[in-house]
Write an enzyme that holds these catalytic residues in place. Structure first.
Site, PDB file in Angstrom:
ATOM      1  N   GLU A  71      -5.700  -0.501   7.303  1.00 51.06           N
ATOM      2  CA  GLU A  71      -4.812   0.110   8.294  1.00 51.06           C
ATOM      3  C   GLU A  71      -5.054  -0.549   9.641  1.00 51.06           C
ATOM      4  OE1 GLU A  71      -4.605   4.339   8.724  1.00 51.06           O
ATOM      5  OE2 GLU A  71      -4.858   4.708   6.579  1.00 51.06           O
ATOM      6  N   ARG A 131       0.865  -1.181   0.000  1.00 52.39           N
ATOM      7  CA  ARG A 131       0.000   0.000   0.000  1.00 52.39           C
ATOM      8  C   ARG A 131       0.901   1.230   0.000  1.00 52.39           C
ATOM      9  NH1 ARG A 131      -2.847   3.062   4.403  1.00 52.39           N
ATOM     10  NH2 ARG A 131      -4.892   3.730   3.657  1.00 52.39           N
ATOM     11  N   GLU A 168      -9.585   7.700   4.519  1.00 51.22           N
ATOM     12  CA  GLU A 168     -10.375   7.922   5.740  1.00 51.22           C
ATOM     13  C   GLU A 168     -11.333   9.100   5.600  1.00 51.22           C
ATOM     14  OE1 GLU A 168      -7.676   5.877   9.208  1.00 51.22           O
ATOM     15  OE2 GLU A 168      -7.435   8.030   8.942  1.00 51.22           O
TER      16      GLU A 168
END
Length: 352
Positions: A266, A64, A154
């Site tokens: 995450e 990532r 997010e």
């Protein structure tokens, strides 16, 4: 009786570890760390080895990589991300590119419009389309096509604030911007084969997850056909309610509703020290190297237990960021390497 049943649930999650398709790490800071002199080894006294190779040798198959709109390599520019992507691909990993759509960190409390971008909705819709398309094309052109792409990071309260902030302007601006970003992916070379992800924090929180997904779809704007999978963050030290059982309940609900794949993109767990002021959400798991593996294996089991096999991957956040071992938390050390860059036994979490 309730406590006993909770214990049985936790025990079942921890004992039976199922294989998942994608086992990844976000190691975006790596090249900057190497520039400051950091090196890594797979064992004490072993040879210096590129960190991406250590990860892949332990089973990681997904890298990532965050990209900011900055033009500075020290601030995760596109050129920086391209170079890191080339290294990850050469090591045998597929790529998950994480577009922050900001000159700096984007998260639930920060989603600033890039300094050089327009400040009106029409202009931003054009800009985010063009930018997303061009990033995808840049990876294709260097021979490292993207497998997954996040259109935002997010984005619980939207993106490109203040224009796309949900709490300020409702869902429509954010919905339009996501639709434009998704169209940018599709317009790129090979875009139809790329899996588009929408990522929000606190994947354990049914109220946050349902608020976002019950409001973001608007006719003529963002639609369920614009993306392929859900991405969530799950950290154990920001809220004691971030438990396996809460994650399982929330993700099961969203999968049943939309029938799309899910990744936890995450997470991390403390290896040593303490977490002053924080109550870890799974108190049965110790702060230890073995606890890191236990924590991630529990997430894997939640994912593999989702309906119709829709839980497909987990990504550990910044396992090698020496010098920032707390990784933004109050915990002392969440890394998968020690302070000398030697891998810990918890690297085994990528093996299945």
């Amino acid at each position: 009786m309730i406590r006993f049943l909770s214990f049985l649930l936790l025990s079942a999650l921890l004992v039976s570890v199922h294989a998942i398709t994608w086992r990844g790490a976000d190691f975006s800071s790596l090249a900057n760390l190497e520039s400051s002199g950091r090196t890594y080894r797979d064992s004490s006294g072993g040879a210096v080895t590129p960190f991406e190779e250590i990860l892949h040798n332990h089973g990681a198959n997904l890298a990532r990589i965050r990209i900011w709109t900055s033009t500075s390599d020290g601030q995760y520019s596109l050129n920086y991300g391209l170079a890191l992507g080339k290294r990850a691909a050469a090591a045998g990993m597929s790529l998950l590119v994480d577009l922050h759509y900001s000159d700096t960190w984007a998260d639930p409390g920060h989603q600033a419009i890039p300094s050089s971008w327009p400040k009106d909705l029409d202009g931003l819709n054009t800009q985010i389309f063009t930018y997303t398309r061009d990033v995808v094309n840049a990876f294709v052109n260097q021979g490292t096509p993207i497998h997954f792409i996040q259109i935002g990071n997010e984005i619980n309260d939207g993106l490109l604030w203040p224009i796309g902030r949900i709490s300020a302007n409702g869902f429509s601006p954010a919905s339009q911007l996501l639709h434009s970003a998704a169209n940018g992916v599709r317009a790129a070379s090979g875009g139809s084969s790329i899996k588009t992800m929408v990522h929000i924090a606190n994947g354990w929180s049914s109220s946050e997850v349902n608020f976002f997904w019950n409001g973001i779809f608007i006719a003529g704007e963002f639609a369920a056909t614009d993306f392929d999978l859900f991405g969530f963050s799950l950290y154990p030290f920001y809220d004691s309610a971030a438990t396996y059982s809460a994650l399982q309940s929330t993700l099961t609900g969203i999968v049943n509703k939309f029938g799309k794949d899910v990744m936890v993109v995450e997470t991390d767990w403390p290896a040593t020290g303490s977490c002053p002021g924080a109550t870890l959400s799974q108190g049965d798991i110790p702060i230890s190297v073995s606890g890191q593996t236990t924590w991630v294996n529990g997430i894997k089991n939640v994912l593999t237990g989702l309906p119709s096999g829709h839980g497909i991957g987990v990504v550990y956040w910044e396992p090698g960021w020496i010098g920032n071992a707390g990784l933004g938390s109050s915990c002392t050390d969440n890394l998968l390497v020690d302070g000398s860059g030697v891998s810990r036994a918890s690297m085994s979490m990528f093996s299945s």
